[in-house]
Scaffold this motif. Structure first.
Motif, PDB file in Angstrom:
ATOM      1  N   GLY A 428      11.621   3.856  10.329  1.00 11.23           N
ATOM      2  CA  GLY A 428      11.153   3.681  11.704  1.00 11.23           C
ATOM      3  C   GLY A 428      12.005   4.481  12.676  1.00 11.23           C
ATOM      4  N   GLY A 429      13.322   4.400  12.520  1.00 14.37           N
ATOM      5  CA  GLY A 429      14.242   5.121  13.401  1.00 14.37           C
ATOM      6  C   GLY A 429      14.058   6.623  13.277  1.00 14.37           C
ATOM      7  N   ALA A 430      13.918   7.100  12.048  1.00  9.58           N
ATOM      8  CA  ALA A 430      13.746   8.532  11.810  1.00  9.58           C
ATOM      9  C   ALA A 430      12.445   9.026  12.441  1.00  9.58           C
ATOM     10  CB  ALA A 430      13.756   8.816  10.311  1.00  9.58           C
ATOM     11  N   LYS A 458       4.673  11.814  11.652  1.00 14.20           N
ATOM     12  CA  LYS A 458       3.487  11.082  11.174  1.00 14.20           C
ATOM     13  C   LYS A 458       3.502  10.940   9.659  1.00 14.20           C
ATOM     14  CE  LYS A 458       0.242  11.498  14.801  1.00 14.20           C
ATOM     15  NZ  LYS A 458      -1.161  11.654  15.138  1.00 14.20           N
ATOM     16  N   ARG A 459       3.877  12.034   9.002  1.00 10.48           N
ATOM     17  CA  ARG A 459       3.929  12.014   7.541  1.00 10.48           C
ATOM     18  C   ARG A 459       4.940  10.995   7.044  1.00 10.48           C
ATOM     19  NH1 ARG A 459       4.555  14.524   3.031  1.00 10.48           N
ATOM     20  NH2 ARG A 459       6.775  14.433   3.441  1.00 10.48           N
ATOM     21  N   LEU A 460       6.099  10.993   7.702  1.00 10.20           N
ATOM     22  CA  LEU A 460       7.157  10.086   7.314  1.00 10.20           C
ATOM     23  C   LEU A 460       6.710   8.640   7.496  1.00 10.20           C
ATOM     24  CD1 LEU A 460      10.125  10.035   6.428  1.00 10.20           C
ATOM     25  CD2 LEU A 460      10.778  10.049   8.823  1.00 10.20           C
ATOM     26  N   GLU A 461       6.010   8.380   8.587  1.00 11.65           N
ATOM     27  CA  GLU A 461       5.547   7.034   8.868  1.00 11.65           C
ATOM     28  C   GLU A 461       4.546   6.586   7.799  1.00 11.65           C
ATOM     29  OE1 GLU A 461       3.460   6.579  12.603  1.00 11.65           O
ATOM     30  OE2 GLU A 461       4.621   4.768  12.999  1.00 11.65           O
ATOM     31  N   ARG A 462       3.702   7.529   7.380  1.00  8.02           N
ATOM     32  CA  ARG A 462       2.660   7.191   6.419  1.00  8.02           C
ATOM     33  C   ARG A 462       3.197   7.073   5.004  1.00  8.02           C
ATOM     34  NH1 ARG A 462      -0.668  10.774   8.666  1.00  8.02           N
ATOM     35  NH2 ARG A 462      -0.147  12.297   7.105  1.00  8.02           N
TER      36      ARG A 462
ATOM     37  N   GLU B  89      -4.413   4.053  13.514  1.00 10.16           N
ATOM     38  CA  GLU B  89      -4.456   5.395  14.087  1.00 10.16           C
ATOM     39  C   GLU B  89      -5.670   6.147  13.571  1.00 10.16           C
ATOM     40  OE1 GLU B  89      -1.031   6.426  10.931  1.00 10.16           O
ATOM     41  OE2 GLU B  89      -1.123   7.741  12.680  1.00 10.16           O
ATOM     42  N   GLY B  90      -6.274   6.949  14.461  1.00  4.01           N
ATOM     43  CA  GLY B  90      -7.427   7.744  14.055  1.00  4.01           C
ATOM     44  C   GLY B  90      -6.967   9.138  13.694  1.00  4.01           C
ATOM     45  N   GLN B  91      -7.930  10.091  13.650  1.00  6.78           N
ATOM     46  CA  GLN B  91      -7.543  11.463  13.362  1.00  6.78           C
ATOM     47  C   GLN B  91      -6.866  12.091  14.561  1.00  6.78           C
ATOM     48  OE1 GLN B  91     -11.247  11.830  11.883  1.00  6.78           O
ATOM     49  NE2 GLN B  91     -10.634  12.091   9.752  1.00  6.78           N
ATOM     50  N   LEU B 100      -1.907  -0.822  12.465  1.00  5.80           N
ATOM     51  CA  LEU B 100      -1.922  -1.449  11.149  1.00  5.80           C
ATOM     52  C   LEU B 100      -2.267  -0.451  10.052  1.00  5.80           C
ATOM     53  CD1 LEU B 100      -3.621  -4.793  12.221  1.00  5.80           C
ATOM     54  CD2 LEU B 100      -1.221  -4.439  11.674  1.00  5.80           C
ATOM     55  N   GLY B 101      -2.349   0.838  10.439  1.00  5.82           N
ATOM     56  CA  GLY B 101      -2.643   1.901   9.469  1.00  5.82           C
ATOM     57  C   GLY B 101      -1.802   1.821   8.211  1.00  5.82           C
ATOM     58  N   PRO B 102      -0.460   1.657   8.348  1.00  2.98           N
ATOM     59  CA  PRO B 102       0.378   1.626   7.146  1.00  2.98           C
ATOM     60  C   PRO B 102       0.085   0.448   6.211  1.00  2.98           C
ATOM     61  CG  PRO B 102       1.702   2.012   9.117  1.00  2.98           C
ATOM     62  CD  PRO B 102       0.332   1.652   9.589  1.00  2.98           C
ATOM     63  N   PHE B 103      -0.712  -0.551   6.650  1.00  2.00           N
ATOM     64  CA  PHE B 103      -0.996  -1.712   5.802  1.00  2.00           C
ATOM     65  C   PHE B 103      -2.409  -1.646   5.204  1.00  2.00           C
ATOM     66  CE2 PHE B 103       2.899  -3.580   6.962  1.00  2.00           C
ATOM     67  CZ  PHE B 103       3.075  -3.375   8.322  1.00  2.00           C
TER      68      PHE B 103
END
Lengths: 495, 169
Positions: A428-430, A458-462, B89-91, B100-103
């Motif tokens: 989260g911090g990064a 965004k990539r890191l978050e995902r 999140e959308g495109q 809640l995208g990551p879940f």
């Protein structure tokens, strides 16, 4: 004391009266006396100051020294200047930060300076991963580099995988030798692992055959991979190389090499590391690098920073000619080579203790270096940094040049902190730091880097993992931003 | 020490740029600060994952709301805002306050702007934003755009994604 600037040691002009000298000596001696200043180098400085005083306070010796200044030596060759974030600071019961932008320049106009010969060792990774376009592009680039060498330059080419071979033994660059060297380089093929220590050792041994205090002695290490287990020995070799007056630069190809390791290796010698994402950039990079080496005015520059009592040097960065962090626990700081047409700039961050009203010295900077083309070694220039603390303090805007350097440094720092956070598991911090960096870069007009930072956030978050490629692009991209835009008229570099 | 107006980070006196967010620290008053980065910081700050794996509502400070995603052991902590849009999140770069995208929200049929949590005089209200797959509170479906009052510990379902909400208001 050959080449010593006695007046500079006491911080007075050559026109100083005997009373000025006495007063300056007392002040300087108090600052660096071993009882009050336990910092590295303070005792040596104290001795130099005492010697300077002994000569200048004796009329006969001073007259002899003054005469030698007028006749023999043409005056100092290196000029040292500094700019502080604040010259007047508030009286405070807590610590405060002061930045200094330090500028080193040649005192002679560039046109009058002959160029020094280059003694170069090129150490090339030929591990299996270099196969194909990478090695082909490198071979083409090296052939072009050979063509651009001058007759009194010497070049050795070494390749390494899990063993090292000398492809071109060090020799002067006559037309016949060049043809031969290019033919040998064309035979290099890829196979094996990556053991950097072997290549480094062989490269330094070849470099030593023509090692000369009047040359630029340089080793360039080109790799696309990681070395395992021999990093510590490589560091040791780098330290030995630096002691011999050899500088080392790293060139990382692709995204799999160890940037932290190569950065540390190069900066231990005053050199720097570059990142090339695509192999077709190698040729131009090598050309620029060799042109830079040949345009050196000062070599083996070292800055001894002597903080006054209670003052701490927190950080040091080289802003130009090759931007990058410097290790502050090393004394002196090895700051590399001074080009004849540009200046060398450093950014220093000092932490001052709580201070009371009045003038307050921060640190003495003592610069040492070899001025090759004038055949002068151990040149010294001195600069004293000091502020005045005021009870009725009014903040003024810091100098624009310093603000510019610091705003770029703060972008570099944001991404460094982002990688640290990611490595310690704070995704989260990064992510937050990277997206903040993105908006900072966007507002600074760096759209491409900004997009990269935001995409990586965004990539890191995902995915919760970093892309090595993006990390290196952002790291070396923000680092390159620190380089000030070249002043107009610097296009004369083409000889 | 001085405090960064953009992110409240503490820095030494004399520092020129915040080491945490890169904001300019000199030039005194807040209105001279560039405003560009403010929104992004806020967006990131409010959906900070909790360190604890299971939340019961007992460890919340006054003003805090926690949304725990059932089956993941993870929670999202909210504070300091009157209203939060929940979604994914959308495109486009459009990220809701609670993402809640990551879940796995997309697979479970959560709309980009699915529902709203609103703080109203120490009460917490839930409102469906006309989502494609609906919002349920403790098993019964909500009518779109009609706010309903929540109790701490209520179970919310967005599409097929199950959440529990805890708060201390």
């Amino acid at each position: 004391m050959p080449n010593a600037d006695l007046y500079g040691l006491l911080g007075i002009p050559a026109s100083a009266t005997p009373d000025d000298i006495k007063l300056a000596y007392r002040g300087a001696a108090r600052r660096f006396h071993p009882d009050t200043n336990g910092g590295p180098g303070a005792t040596e400085e104290f001795k130099l100051i005492a010697e300077a005083h002994a000569i200048l306070s004796d009329p006969a010796q001073r007259a002899r020294y003054d005469a030698s200044l007028k006749q023999g030596s043409p005056g100092p060759a290196l000029a040292l200047r500094s700019l502080l974030s604040r010259e007047k600071v508030p009286v405070l019961a807590e610590p405060q930060v002061v930045y200094a932008l330090v500028d080193v320049r040649p005192t002679l106009p560039a046109g009058e300076i002959p160029t020094p010969p280059i003694n170069l060792s090129l150490v090339i990774d030929r591990s299996t991963s270099m196969q194909g376009d990478r090695l082909d592009q490198v071979k083409t680039a090296v052939a072009q580099l050979i063509d651009s060498l001058r007759e009194n330059d010497t070049l050795a080419v070494i390749t390494f995988s899990d063993k090292a071979e000398v492809i071109v033994s060090p020799q002067r660059s006559t037309p016949e030798q060049k043809t031969m060297a290019k033919a040998k380089v064309s035979t290099i093929h890829a196979a094996g692992g990556t053991e950097i220590l072997r290549g480094l050792l062989r490269g330094l041994m070849e470099l030593h055959q023509h090692l000369s205090p009047s040359s630029v002695n340089h080793l360039m290490l080109l790799t696309d991979g990681q070395t395992y287990g021999d990093e510590g020995d490589c560091q040791l070799l780098a330290a030995l190389a630096a002691a011999d007056g050899v500088s080392l630069s790293g060139l990382g190809l692709g995204d799999e090499w160890n940037d932290k390791f190569l950065d540390e290796l190069a900066s231990a010698t005053g050199g720097s590391t570059a990142f090339l994402a695509a192999p077709d950039q190698v040729a131009k990079f090598l050309q620029d690098k060799v042109r830079g080496l040949g345009a050196a005015f000062g070599e083996r520059l070292a800055l001894r920073i002597l903080p006054d009592q209670g003052v701490k040097l927190l950080q040091a960065y080289r802003v130009a000619p090759e931007p990058g962090p410097l290790a502050v626990d090393e004394s002196p700081l090895l700051i590399g080579s001074l080009p004849k047409e540009r200046s060398l700039s450093l950014l220093l961050k000092f932490l001052l203790p709580p201070i009371s009203e009045g003038p307050r010295p921060i640190a003495r900077l003592a610069l040492y270096g070899d001025v090759l083309s004038l055949n002068r070694r151990g040149e010294r220039a001195t600069e004293d940094l000091a502020v005045t603390a005021l009870a009725s303090f009014q903040a003024v805007a810091p100098p624009p040049a310093l603000v510019d350097a610091l705003s770029k440094l703060s972008q570099y720092t944001l991404q460094e902190r982002a990688w640290q956070k990611a490595a310690s598991g704070d995704i989260g911090g990064a992510t937050r730091l990277l997206s903040t960096l993105g908006t900072r870069l966007l507002s600074a007009g760096q759209a491409d880097l900004a997009k990269m930072a935001i995409a990586e956030a965004k990539r890191l978050e995902r995915t919760h993992t970093l892309s090595e490629d993006a990390k290196k692009r952002i790291k070396y991209g923000t680092r390159a931003l620190m380089l000030p835009a070249p002043a107009s008229g610097s296009g004369r570099l083409h000889s | 020490m001085i405090t960064c107006l953009a992110c409240r980070n503490q820095e030494y006196e004399g520092e020129l740029f915040c080491s945490n967010c890169g904001a300019r620290l000199w030039g005194a008053s807040g209105e001279t600060l560039p405003t560009i980065t403010f929104d992004t910081n806020r967006l990131r700050e409010i959906s900070k994952p909790l360190a604890t794996t299971a939340t019961t509502g007992h460890d919340l400070k006054p003003g805090q709301i926690a949304i725990s995603v059932t089956g993941t052991g993870q929670s999202v902590l909210l504070e300091s805002r009157p209203e939060y849009v929940i979604g994914r999140e959308g495109q486009e770069q459009d990220v809701p306050d609670v993402n809640l995208g990551p879940f796995g929200a997309r697979e479970k049929g959560v709309s980009r702007k699915h529902a709203v949590l609103r703080v109203d005089r120490r009460q917490l209200l839930l409102l469906d934003l006309g989502s494609s797959n609906g919002t349920w509170l403790n098993g019964s479906q909500l009518a779109p755009q009609e706010p309903i009052r929540l109790e701490s510990g209520d179970e919310i379902r967005l599409g097929k994604l199950l959440l529990k909400v805890f708060f201390n208001l």
